[in-house]
Design a protein around this motif. Sequence first.
Motif, PDB file in Angstrom:
ATOM      1  N   GLY A 143       0.786  -1.219   0.000  1.00 49.11           N
ATOM      2  CA  GLY A 143       0.000   0.000   0.000  1.00 49.11           C
ATOM      3  C   GLY A 143       0.821   1.273   0.000  1.00 49.11           C
ATOM      4  O   GLY A 143       0.278   2.349   0.294  1.00 49.11           O
ATOM      5  N   VAL A 144       2.118   1.206  -0.279  1.00 50.80           N
ATOM      6  CA  VAL A 144       2.968   2.388  -0.385  1.00 50.80           C
ATOM      7  C   VAL A 144       3.777   2.284  -1.674  1.00 50.80           C
ATOM      8  O   VAL A 144       3.865   1.216  -2.286  1.00 50.80           O
ATOM      9  CB  VAL A 144       3.924   2.527   0.824  1.00 50.80           C
ATOM     10  N   ARG A 145       4.350   3.407  -2.074  1.00 53.06           N
ATOM     11  CA  ARG A 145       5.187   3.390  -3.261  1.00 53.06           C
ATOM     12  C   ARG A 145       6.438   2.571  -3.022  1.00 53.06           C
ATOM     13  O   ARG A 145       7.026   2.611  -1.937  1.00 53.06           O
ATOM     14  CB  ARG A 145       5.582   4.807  -3.675  1.00 53.06           C
ATOM     15  N   VAL A 146       6.861   1.841  -4.034  1.00 47.19           N
ATOM     16  CA  VAL A 146       8.038   0.979  -3.954  1.00 47.19           C
ATOM     17  C   VAL A 146       9.038   1.414  -5.032  1.00 47.19           C
ATOM     18  O   VAL A 146       8.668   1.572  -6.206  1.00 47.19           O
ATOM     19  CB  VAL A 146       7.660  -0.503  -4.138  1.00 47.19           C
ATOM     20  N   LEU A 147      10.271   1.640  -4.623  1.00 48.68           N
ATOM     21  CA  LEU A 147      11.358   1.967  -5.552  1.00 48.68           C
ATOM     22  C   LEU A 147      12.468   0.945  -5.398  1.00 48.68           C
ATOM     23  O   LEU A 147      12.636   0.360  -4.326  1.00 48.68           O
ATOM     24  CB  LEU A 147      11.931   3.361  -5.269  1.00 48.68           C
ATOM     25  N   ASP A 148      13.219   0.728  -6.457  1.00 43.67           N
ATOM     26  CA  ASP A 148      14.415  -0.094  -6.340  1.00 43.67           C
ATOM     27  C   ASP A 148      15.643   0.808  -6.440  1.00 43.67           C
ATOM     28  O   ASP A 148      15.530   2.029  -6.572  1.00 43.67           O
ATOM     29  CB  ASP A 148      14.457  -1.209  -7.389  1.00 43.67           C
ATOM     30  N   ARG A 149      16.807   0.212  -6.340  1.00 42.84           N
ATOM     31  CA  ARG A 149      18.055   0.977  -6.318  1.00 42.84           C
ATOM     32  C   ARG A 149      18.222   1.822  -7.577  1.00 42.84           C
ATOM     33  O   ARG A 149      18.644   2.981  -7.516  1.00 42.84           O
ATOM     34  CB  ARG A 149      19.225  -0.003  -6.159  1.00 42.84           C
ATOM     35  N   THR A 150      17.863   1.256  -8.725  1.00 39.62           N
ATOM     36  CA  THR A 150      18.010   1.980  -9.982  1.00 39.62           C
ATOM     37  C   THR A 150      17.142   3.230 -10.008  1.00 39.62           C
ATOM     38  O   THR A 150      17.601   4.314 -10.376  1.00 39.62           O
ATOM     39  CB  THR A 150      17.654   1.060 -11.160  1.00 39.62           C
ATOM     40  N   ALA A 151      15.876   3.098  -9.613  1.00 39.57           N
ATOM     41  CA  ALA A 151      14.971   4.247  -9.621  1.00 39.57           C
ATOM     42  C   ALA A 151      15.453   5.332  -8.663  1.00 39.57           C
ATOM     43  O   ALA A 151      15.311   6.531  -8.944  1.00 39.57           O
ATOM     44  CB  ALA A 151      13.554   3.791  -9.250  1.00 39.57           C
ATOM     45  N   LEU A 152      16.030   4.938  -7.535  1.00 38.58           N
ATOM     46  CA  LEU A 152      16.527   5.915  -6.566  1.00 38.58           C
ATOM     47  C   LEU A 152      17.708   6.704  -7.143  1.00 38.58           C
ATOM     48  O   LEU A 152      17.777   7.936  -7.006  1.00 38.58           O
ATOM     49  CB  LEU A 152      16.943   5.201  -5.278  1.00 38.58           C
TER      50      LEU A 152
END
Length: 468
Positions: A143-152
Amino acid sequence: IDDNEQYQVECYGPLTLQEAEGVFFPNLAAMVERILDKQTGSASLAQGTERAIIVGMEYGAPNSSGWTAEDSLEELKQLADTAGAEVVARFLQKRPKPDPAFFIGRGKVQELALYVQQENVDLCIFDDELSPAQQRNIEQSMGVRVLDRTALILDIFAQRAHTNEGKLQVELAQLQYTLPRIMGKGLALSRLGGGIGTRGPGETKLEVDRRRIRDRIAYIKECIGKVKSVRTLHRAGRAKASVPTVSLVGYTNAGKSTLLNTLTNSDIYAQDQLFATLDPTTRQLDLPNKQQAILTDTVGFIQRLPHQLVAAFQSTLEEVVQSDVLLHVIDVSHELYKEQAAAVYQVLDELGAKDKTIITVYNKIDKLPPDSGLAERLSKEENSICISAKARYNLDGLLALIAENLKLKAVEESFLVPYSDSAAVGRLHDAGTVLEQEYLAEGTLLKVRLDAEQVQQFAKYLAADAKD
């Protein structure tokens, strides 16, 4: 809420009992509460800071290098801090291999879902690159936004880009990352497939979005190609003038920008943070032998640098490939400086620049304990030097080492070209910078500054004492 500030209703169902068990209803309620909370302005995001948790996973065979999962997670925290997030917790999961649907496993995802609900977390950042399906599944469950290392890392680059070229390169990398993550009906239900069941009013919104992204990618690549041609012209002008080029490379936050400021008396942005410098900066460098060179600061590298960035910044990184000498700046005060150096060499290998002349510059030597003896051992390595850019320690030695490595790059020679071979005079003008030209009885005498490698092409015209 849509663009007209009208509440949208998303319907679930009808669901079978098994499907209903897979829906994590507490998080759906938490998502609604969080949206309402942000509407009232009481959430942390309203103050400009997102509360985030970072998640790493240790899997597979033990890593032979010095990097551990904890070290990588600590670096991820620094990246999150640089992006402007407030890291409230970190989690490390151990598994034999990643889960194909949830990466860290369904049970761990549900555990994190309860935590983010209790602690009012806005963002979850993973230390590994997630597949589009994994990212979608985790977002739906948590229920929250999820980012991976690349997107960060892409987000940090977007913040740091100031020049038009830098903004184009970052946008290209972001679009290439986003394109496979656009969710919709999928290819199986595409209305453009043709045949029974696919005939309809035309493109779906998903296909329109994908087409627009592809068109934008093509346009950005065309713009970057024009910038690349300008860079090529500049390099050709420097090569003709036999001006040597030196590039600073190294791990992010190793002190490259500080070193450039110190050596060239510049004032470019330099801070103790990851990826403080994104856009390449070029300055004139005066060497002890009164020779001048071009010193270029490049973007810092990092372990697992996203391949989208390497591809997007190809025109910028070409400066590294075309340089005469590379200064590999290493933060020797970091406990994993050897592993950081290995990550830099890996990127240089991908760029085809690993065989260039490299001077190893061990920076921040003033932060080492006085009795460590490390500086003495490192200074004995071939073509290396220990300095402190901030404390201005041993910079004269660095300049002398640069001059020593450049002395064979550009030379001044005299050539006597017979009048019968006047075409050679034109080739010498194209190959280097003609400093003096005089007409003698035997032919045209030229004093030319050119690359040492090109001297052999005109060896038969060499006449150092011809004028005498």
